[in-house]
Design a protein around this motif. Structure first.
Motif, mmCIF file in Angstrom:
data_model
loop_
_atom_site.group_PDB
_atom_site.id
_atom_site.type_symbol
_atom_site.label_atom_id
_atom_site.label_comp_id
_atom_site.label_asym_id
_atom_site.label_seq_id
_atom_site.Cartn_x
_atom_site.Cartn_y
_atom_site.Cartn_z
ATOM 1 N N VAL A 8 0.850 -1.184 0.000
ATOM 2 C CA VAL A 8 0.000 0.000 0.000
ATOM 3 C C VAL A 8 0.889 1.238 0.000
ATOM 4 C CG1 VAL A 8 -0.266 -0.021 2.536
ATOM 5 C CG2 VAL A 8 -1.928 1.189 1.125
ATOM 6 N N GLN A 9 0.539 2.186 -0.839
ATOM 7 C CA GLN A 9 1.253 3.461 -0.877
ATOM 8 C C GLN A 9 0.334 4.545 -0.321
ATOM 9 O OE1 GLN A 9 2.476 4.933 -4.728
ATOM 10 N NE2 GLN A 9 3.148 6.876 -3.892
ATOM 11 N N VAL A 10 0.853 5.310 0.619
ATOM 12 C CA VAL A 10 0.181 6.484 1.149
ATOM 13 C C VAL A 10 1.183 7.625 1.032
ATOM 14 C CG1 VAL A 10 -0.905 7.559 3.162
ATOM 15 C CG2 VAL A 10 -1.186 5.103 2.749
ATOM 16 N N LYS A 11 0.812 8.639 0.279
ATOM 17 C CA LYS A 11 1.700 9.765 -0.020
ATOM 18 C C LYS A 11 2.990 9.230 -0.630
ATOM 19 C CE LYS A 11 -0.496 12.721 3.333
ATOM 20 N NZ LYS A 11 -0.373 13.507 4.518
ATOM 21 N N ASP A 12 4.129 9.475 0.014
ATOM 22 C CA ASP A 12 5.407 9.065 -0.572
ATOM 23 C C ASP A 12 5.974 7.775 0.018
ATOM 24 O OD1 ASP A 12 6.108 9.975 1.937
ATOM 25 O OD2 ASP A 12 7.714 11.291 1.239
ATOM 26 N N THR A 13 5.165 7.073 0.820
ATOM 27 C CA THR A 13 5.654 5.873 1.492
ATOM 28 C C THR A 13 4.928 4.631 0.975
ATOM 29 O OG1 THR A 13 6.106 7.187 3.471
ATOM 30 C CG2 THR A 13 6.053 4.798 3.748
ATOM 31 N N ILE A 14 5.717 3.589 0.686
ATOM 32 C CA ILE A 14 5.189 2.296 0.252
ATOM 33 C C ILE A 14 5.474 1.291 1.365
ATOM 34 C CG2 ILE A 14 5.297 0.470 -1.475
ATOM 35 C CD1 ILE A 14 6.604 2.640 -3.336
ATOM 36 N N TYR A 15 4.425 0.644 1.833
ATOM 37 C CA TYR A 15 4.532 -0.393 2.853
ATOM 38 C C TYR A 15 4.297 -1.733 2.165
ATOM 39 C CZ TYR A 15 3.725 3.672 5.818
ATOM 40 O OH TYR A 15 3.803 4.899 6.414
ATOM 41 N N VAL A 16 5.274 -2.623 2.235
ATOM 42 C CA VAL A 16 5.169 -3.923 1.590
ATOM 43 C C VAL A 16 4.990 -4.986 2.673
ATOM 44 C CG1 VAL A 16 6.296 -5.605 0.081
ATOM 45 C CG2 VAL A 16 6.600 -3.148 -0.343
ATOM 46 N N SER A 17 3.868 -5.712 2.578
ATOM 47 C CA SER A 17 3.582 -6.802 3.516
ATOM 48 C C SER A 17 4.655 -7.869 3.436
ATOM 49 C CB SER A 17 2.234 -7.440 3.172
ATOM 50 O OG SER A 17 1.173 -6.542 3.350
ATOM 51 N N GLY A 18 4.670 -8.748 4.423
ATOM 52 C CA GLY A 18 5.636 -9.830 4.431
ATOM 53 C C GLY A 18 5.601 -10.623 3.141
ATOM 54 N N GLN A 19 6.722 -10.655 2.452
ATOM 55 C CA GLN A 19 6.845 -11.357 1.180
ATOM 56 C C GLN A 19 7.400 -12.753 1.405
ATOM 57 O OE1 GLN A 19 5.750 -9.931 -1.979
ATOM 58 N NE2 GLN A 19 4.746 -9.014 -0.210
ATOM 59 N N LEU A 20 6.905 -13.688 0.586
ATOM 60 C CA LEU A 20 7.311 -15.086 0.651
ATOM 61 C C LEU A 20 8.042 -15.462 -0.633
ATOM 62 C CD1 LEU A 20 3.859 -16.612 1.717
ATOM 63 C CD2 LEU A 20 5.569 -15.480 3.158
ATOM 64 N N SER A 21 8.534 -16.678 -0.667
ATOM 65 C CA SER A 21 9.250 -17.156 -1.858
ATOM 66 C C SER A 21 8.300 -17.950 -2.754
ATOM 67 C CB SER A 21 10.433 -18.033 -1.449
ATOM 68 O OG SER A 21 9.966 -19.203 -0.802
ATOM 69 N N HIS A 22 7.344 -17.255 -3.376
ATOM 70 C CA HIS A 22 6.408 -17.935 -4.268
ATOM 71 C C HIS A 22 6.596 -17.459 -5.706
ATOM 72 C CE1 HIS A 22 3.906 -14.340 -4.676
ATOM 73 N NE2 HIS A 22 4.099 -14.175 -3.384
ATOM 74 N N ASP A 23 6.120 -18.290 -6.639
ATOM 75 C CA ASP A 23 6.152 -17.891 -8.042
ATOM 76 C C ASP A 23 4.874 -17.121 -8.380
ATOM 77 O OD1 ASP A 23 4.114 -19.808 -8.422
ATOM 78 O OD2 ASP A 23 5.466 -21.270 -9.320
#
Length: 152
Positions: free
Chosen positions: A27-42
């Motif tokens: 999610v991006q709010v203004k100039d900040t992007i928050y990336v949820s926990g990413q996994l090793s999926h294709d």
């Protein structure tokens, strides 16, 4: 996906667990992007380099740590690109891992490779945890990035 707040720009990979758990990948709010926990999926939602499990349904070893970390960064880069961002825009990352020694060894190599420098210019946390979302998963990484342009 319907976004009820027009000041937020959201992104997903389109994997089953997004709807099952009820969340967005970034999610991006203004100039900040928050990336949820990413996994090793294709791109189909299959785990890449899943850990082999023992009789207790726990990882039998952590030899897949490097492969899982690499794919996790690839997935984060994909999300960041949708905002016109790169790993150069990341200001903080947190690696949640089941085994700190193997993650430290693998992470020190893969992080440098992914960021393209011996000293990535972001704050970094490496935190040992007892379990992650899927038994075969041994690493999950969150990111925060700052960009100099607001959401559309």
């Amino acid at each position: 996906m319907t976004n009820s707040n027009p000041s937020k720009k959201v992104e997903n990979h389109g994997v089953a667990w997004e709807r099952a758990f009820g969340y967005v990948q970034a999610v991006q709010v203004k100039d900040t992007i928050y990336v949820s926990g990413q996994l090793s999926h294709d791109d189909k939602g299959n785990l890449v380099a899943p850990a082999e499990l023992d009789e207790g349904k726990r990882p039998a070893d952590f030899s897949q740590m490097e492969s899982q970390i690499r794919q996790t960064y690839v997935n984060a880069k994909t999300l960041l690109a949708r905002y016109g961002a790169t790993l150069d825009d990341v200001v903080e990352e947190t690696l949640y891992v089941l085994d700190v020694p193997s993650a430290f060894a693998a992470g020190s190599k893969i992080r440098k490779e992914m960021y393209g420098t011996d000293v990535p210019q972001c704050a970094s946390n490496l935190i040992g945890v007892s379990a992650l979302a899927f038994p075969e998963q041994i690493v999950e990484i969150t990111f925060r990035a700052i960009i100099n342009r607001p959401a559309d």
